[in-house]
Design a protein around this motif. Structure first.
Motif, short mmCIF file in Angstrom:
data_model
loop_
_atom_site.label_atom_id
_atom_site.label_comp_id
_atom_site.label_asym_id
_atom_site.label_seq_id
_atom_site.Cartn_x
_atom_site.Cartn_y
_atom_site.Cartn_z
N ARG A 193 53.70 -51.67 45.06
CA ARG A 193 54.36 -50.59 45.78
C ARG A 193 55.69 -51.05 46.35
O ARG A 193 56.70 -50.37 46.28
N ASN A 194 55.69 -52.24 46.92
CA ASN A 194 56.89 -52.77 47.56
C ASN A 194 57.98 -53.07 46.55
O ASN A 194 59.17 -52.92 46.84
N ARG A 195 57.60 -53.47 45.35
CA ARG A 195 58.59 -53.92 44.36
C ARG A 195 59.02 -52.83 43.38
O ARG A 195 60.16 -52.84 42.92
N LYS A 196 58.13 -51.89 43.08
CA LYS A 196 58.42 -50.96 41.99
C LYS A 196 58.55 -49.51 42.43
O LYS A 196 59.03 -48.67 41.65
N VAL A 243 66.02 -49.71 57.30
CA VAL A 243 66.24 -49.87 55.85
C VAL A 243 65.87 -51.28 55.40
O VAL A 243 65.35 -51.48 54.29
N ALA A 244 66.11 -52.27 56.25
CA ALA A 244 65.82 -53.66 55.89
C ALA A 244 64.33 -53.97 55.86
O ALA A 244 63.91 -54.95 55.23
N MET A 245 63.51 -53.12 56.51
CA MET A 245 62.10 -53.44 56.71
C MET A 245 61.35 -53.76 55.42
O MET A 245 60.61 -54.76 55.35
N PRO A 246 61.48 -52.97 54.32
CA PRO A 246 60.73 -53.32 53.10
C PRO A 246 61.10 -54.68 52.54
O PRO A 246 60.25 -55.37 51.96
N LEU A 247 62.36 -55.09 52.71
CA LEU A 247 62.78 -56.40 52.22
C LEU A 247 62.20 -57.52 53.08
O LEU A 247 61.79 -58.56 52.57
#
Length: 233
Positions: free
Chosen positions: A90-93, A113-117
């Motif tokens: 989910r995080n990558r695709k 916006v930075a949170m998923p990274l």
């Protein structure tokens, strides 16, 4: 970006069924759903309330699994992945945008916006740089240090879109993305979707009650009695 492969399949449903048990009764929500989404393609899904649109979107995102059939993201079958690997997938695709943006109120637009990274393990410096680049891309470079309460509804939704896109996903799942926006702002969001689909090769699945929004996508599918049917644009 690395997704601009023409007609690459990014998401697929194969004979997907979903049944819930309510007391002694089995309630079938989805039956025999077939769907293929390719890079750069924008697919709208419409249907009446209770038709199963949110159920389908949750399964496309790996938040729920089908009772029968397969859902594949980037060629990987979700049900064959353990919970941790589904989270990583989910995080990558995938990217997610909801009607209610679900931004964290105590953080700035850039931090949201930075949170998923950061979750992925990217360094804070690199994550912040990527976040600010993406905010500039959606027209909010000057608002990066503002918190959600200081932004308009349209700006908050653009922050949510930037958050969904910052991980360079193959496909973005959107649930009523313009439901709380005025017509002008909704049109700006649509223009952004088109630009991202064409420029980055991102696939989009957009669940909406808004037929005007649906008609601006490449395809419209209607969820009717548990099945997806093509509608004329």
């Amino acid at each position: 970006m690395n997704k601009c492969v023409i007609n690459k399949e990014v998401l697929r449903c194969i004979d997907v069924h979903k049944t819930y048990q309510e007391g002694p009764e089995d309630v079938t929500v989805l039956q025999g759903v077939e769907l293929s989404v390719r890079s750069g393609e924008r697919v709208a899904i419409v249907g009446s309330s209770g038709s199963g649109k949110t159920t389908l979107l949750n399964m496309l995102g790996g938040l729920d699994l089908p009772s029968k059939g397969e859902i594949q993201v980037g060629g990987e079958t979700l049900a064959q992945l353990g919970e941790r690997k589904r989270d990583q997938m989910r995080n990558r695709k995938l990217g997610f945008v909801y009607q209610f943006h679900h931004l964290l109120s105590e953080f700035t637009a850039s931090e949201n916006v930075a949170m998923p990274l950061l979750i992925r393990g990217v360094s804070r410096t690199e994550a912040q740089q990527s976040a600010e680049t993406m905010l500039t891309r959606v027209g909010l470079g000057q608002r990066a240090q503002h918190k959600p309460a200081e932004l308009s509804g349209g700006e908050r939704q653009r922050v949510a879109i930037a958050r969904a896109l910052v991980t360079d996903p193959a496909c973005v799942l959107m649930d009523e993305p313009t439901g709380n926006l005025d017509q002008t702002t909704a049109q700006h969001i649509q223009q952004m979707i088109v630009e991202l689909a064409q420029g980055a090769g991102t696939g989009f699945v957009i669940v909406t009650h808004d037929l005007a929004l649906a008609r601006q996508q490449d395809r419209i599918l209607q969820l009717n009695q548990g099945r997806l049917e093509a509608l004329a644009l």
